[in-house]
Design a protein around this motif. Sequence first.
Motif, mmCIF file in Angstrom:
data_model
loop_
_atom_site.group_PDB
_atom_site.id
_atom_site.type_symbol
_atom_site.label_atom_id
_atom_site.label_comp_id
_atom_site.label_asym_id
_atom_site.label_seq_id
_atom_site.Cartn_x
_atom_site.Cartn_y
_atom_site.Cartn_z
ATOM 1 N N LEU A 15 0.907 -1.217 0.066
ATOM 2 C CA LEU A 15 -0.132 -0.045 0.057
ATOM 3 C C LEU A 15 0.851 1.096 -0.183
ATOM 4 N N TYR A 16 0.546 2.281 -0.684
ATOM 5 C CA TYR A 16 1.271 3.557 -0.937
ATOM 6 C C TYR A 16 0.082 4.548 -0.686
ATOM 7 N N GLU A 17 0.313 5.513 0.202
ATOM 8 C CA GLU A 17 -0.296 6.696 0.051
ATOM 9 C C GLU A 17 0.172 7.744 -0.976
ATOM 10 N N HIS A 25 -10.984 4.311 -10.536
ATOM 11 C CA HIS A 25 -10.369 3.103 -10.000
ATOM 12 C C HIS A 25 -10.554 3.265 -8.524
ATOM 13 N N TRP A 26 -11.516 3.745 -7.976
ATOM 14 C CA TRP A 26 -11.874 4.105 -6.466
ATOM 15 C C TRP A 26 -12.583 2.929 -5.985
ATOM 16 N N LEU A 27 -12.097 2.438 -4.698
ATOM 17 C CA LEU A 27 -13.049 1.810 -3.739
ATOM 18 C C LEU A 27 -12.893 2.252 -2.613
ATOM 19 N N MET A 28 -14.417 2.730 -1.898
ATOM 20 C CA MET A 28 -14.217 3.127 -0.620
ATOM 21 C C MET A 28 -15.436 2.857 0.060
ATOM 22 N N ASP A 29 -15.358 2.948 1.371
ATOM 23 C CA ASP A 29 -16.524 2.488 2.350
ATOM 24 C C ASP A 29 -17.651 3.688 2.335
ATOM 25 N N VAL A 63 -5.789 8.758 0.694
ATOM 26 C CA VAL A 63 -5.843 8.083 -0.599
ATOM 27 C C VAL A 63 -4.767 7.205 -0.848
ATOM 28 N N GLY A 64 -4.995 6.020 -1.342
ATOM 29 C CA GLY A 64 -3.893 5.099 -1.623
ATOM 30 C C GLY A 64 -3.785 4.431 -2.558
ATOM 31 N N ILE A 65 -2.973 3.688 -2.895
ATOM 32 C CA ILE A 65 -2.841 2.642 -3.968
ATOM 33 C C ILE A 65 -2.650 1.289 -3.353
ATOM 34 N N VAL A 66 -3.535 0.225 -3.754
ATOM 35 C CA VAL A 66 -3.279 -1.226 -3.228
ATOM 36 C C VAL A 66 -2.457 -1.745 -4.352
ATOM 37 N N MET A 67 -1.244 -1.941 -4.308
ATOM 38 C CA MET A 67 -0.463 -2.437 -5.316
ATOM 39 C C MET A 67 -0.940 -4.001 -5.951
ATOM 40 N N SER A 69 -4.049 -4.522 -6.593
ATOM 41 C CA SER A 69 -5.001 -4.501 -7.206
ATOM 42 C C SER A 69 -4.916 -4.111 -8.802
ATOM 43 N N LEU A 70 -5.953 -4.456 -9.702
ATOM 44 C CA LEU A 70 -5.656 -4.239 -11.021
ATOM 45 C C LEU A 70 -7.005 -3.438 -11.394
ATOM 46 N N ALA A 71 -6.770 -2.418 -12.399
ATOM 47 C CA ALA A 71 -7.984 -1.556 -12.968
ATOM 48 C C ALA A 71 -7.620 -1.238 -14.246
ATOM 49 N N VAL A 72 -8.547 -1.252 -15.062
ATOM 50 C CA VAL A 72 -8.527 -0.715 -16.316
ATOM 51 C C VAL A 72 -9.517 0.377 -16.753
#
Length: 104
Positions: A15-17, A25-29, A63-67, A69-72
């Motif tokens: 994970l990177y902030e 490419h978002w996923l949030m609660d 805000v972060g990137i989960v490495m 994960s895959l998004a297109v």
Amino acid sequence: QKLFSDLFANRRKELYEVDFVMAAHWLMDISIIKKVGVFSPSFPHYREDNNLVSRIQYHGYKVGIVMSSLAVHDRENRKMTKQKEMHLHYTSVLLMLSDPQRKN
């Protein structure tokens, strides 16, 4: 940023902030949406994600990137028309003025 140097040195974390990730490419609660709101009608297309990220960060969320994960972002090749260029300029100024963390 740390992400790029870690990738170059082959020492990737999970994970990177980051300051920004495009909305496609978002996923949030749901609790975040209930607190900060949804996309603003002031940004009907383009810059709406920048505005919402500003509000998310203003409320103390990260805000972060989960490495893993895959998004297109599946979209067609679009030409930059003069009208679109003017619209992007207008929304950039509007985004700057509406940033809750903006320094005068």
